[in-house]
Design a protein around this motif. Sequence first.
Motif, short mmCIF file in Angstrom:
data_model
loop_
_atom_site.label_atom_id
_atom_site.label_comp_id
_atom_site.label_asym_id
_atom_site.label_seq_id
_atom_site.Cartn_x
_atom_site.Cartn_y
_atom_site.Cartn_z
N GLN A 20 8.62 -0.18 0.02
CA GLN A 20 7.36 -0.52 0.70
C GLN A 20 6.38 0.60 0.37
OE1 GLN A 20 7.44 -0.42 4.98
NE2 GLN A 20 5.78 -1.90 5.16
N HIS A 21 5.16 0.25 0.05
CA HIS A 21 4.24 1.22 -0.51
C HIS A 21 2.86 1.08 0.16
CE1 HIS A 21 2.35 2.97 -4.47
NE2 HIS A 21 2.14 3.73 -3.41
N ALA A 22 2.51 2.11 0.91
CA ALA A 22 1.21 2.11 1.60
C ALA A 22 0.16 2.75 0.70
CB ALA A 22 1.32 2.84 2.94
N LEU A 26 -1.29 -2.16 1.39
CA LEU A 26 0.15 -2.15 1.66
C LEU A 26 0.82 -3.27 0.86
CD1 LEU A 26 2.39 -0.83 3.53
CD2 LEU A 26 2.08 -2.85 4.96
N HIS A 27 1.90 -2.94 0.16
CA HIS A 27 2.62 -3.94 -0.61
C HIS A 27 4.07 -3.51 -0.75
CE1 HIS A 27 1.34 -0.90 -3.59
NE2 HIS A 27 2.50 -1.17 -4.16
N TYR A 28 4.84 -4.32 -1.43
CA TYR A 28 6.24 -4.00 -1.70
C TYR A 28 6.44 -4.00 -3.21
CZ TYR A 28 6.97 -4.98 3.24
OH TYR A 28 6.91 -4.96 4.61
N ASP A 29 7.24 -3.06 -3.71
CA ASP A 29 7.56 -3.01 -5.13
C ASP A 29 9.01 -3.43 -5.32
OD1 ASP A 29 5.10 -1.87 -6.41
OD2 ASP A 29 5.48 -0.28 -4.95
N PHE A 30 9.19 -4.52 -6.04
CA PHE A 30 10.51 -5.08 -6.32
C PHE A 30 10.95 -4.58 -7.69
CE2 PHE A 30 13.28 -8.36 -8.07
CZ PHE A 30 14.06 -8.76 -6.99
#
Length: 164
Positions: A20-22, A26-30
């Motif tokens: 999870q990256h703020a 804010l997003h998620y890195d898969f």
Amino acid sequence: MIIRGSGVCRLKKNVYLIQQHAATKLHYDFRIQIGDALKSWVLPKGPSLSPKERRLAILTFDHDLSYRNFEGVIEEGYGAGEVLLWDRGTYRNLKEASIDTCFKQGRIEIGITGKKLKGGFALIRTHGKNWLLIKMRDRYADDDSNITKSAPHSVKSGKLITEI
Ligand code: MN
């Protein structure tokens, strides 16, 4: 215990993780290991356990394998902000073609064994760098859950993103 044999030390299973990256947003890195790199997609809304949800996954640049356990703060520059290790584990390729071929063809099907995500997931390229991450229908599918809301804590530290 030291296992001797081939003379090379390699990870038997392929690495899978989500951070999870703020950053600005804010997003998620898969990320999944393909060869010696972590192929990476940005999930603006994060993953879902529901096969009815098609989550946008935007292909971004590869990361080094050594990044797989990273949690902390990127101080400045591109991606500045807090990074939380939201999920980690391994995956196996469910298709007969190699994962490299599947990636190039834009159709990946993998079985994930993470702390939070489990079972089959498909990654399908739609246009350019846009892919879709879709949970496959299996015993781990759950149409009613909201995994990013119900399981927000780091699998490494137990922290929330606001505590990084
Ligand atoms: Mn990111």
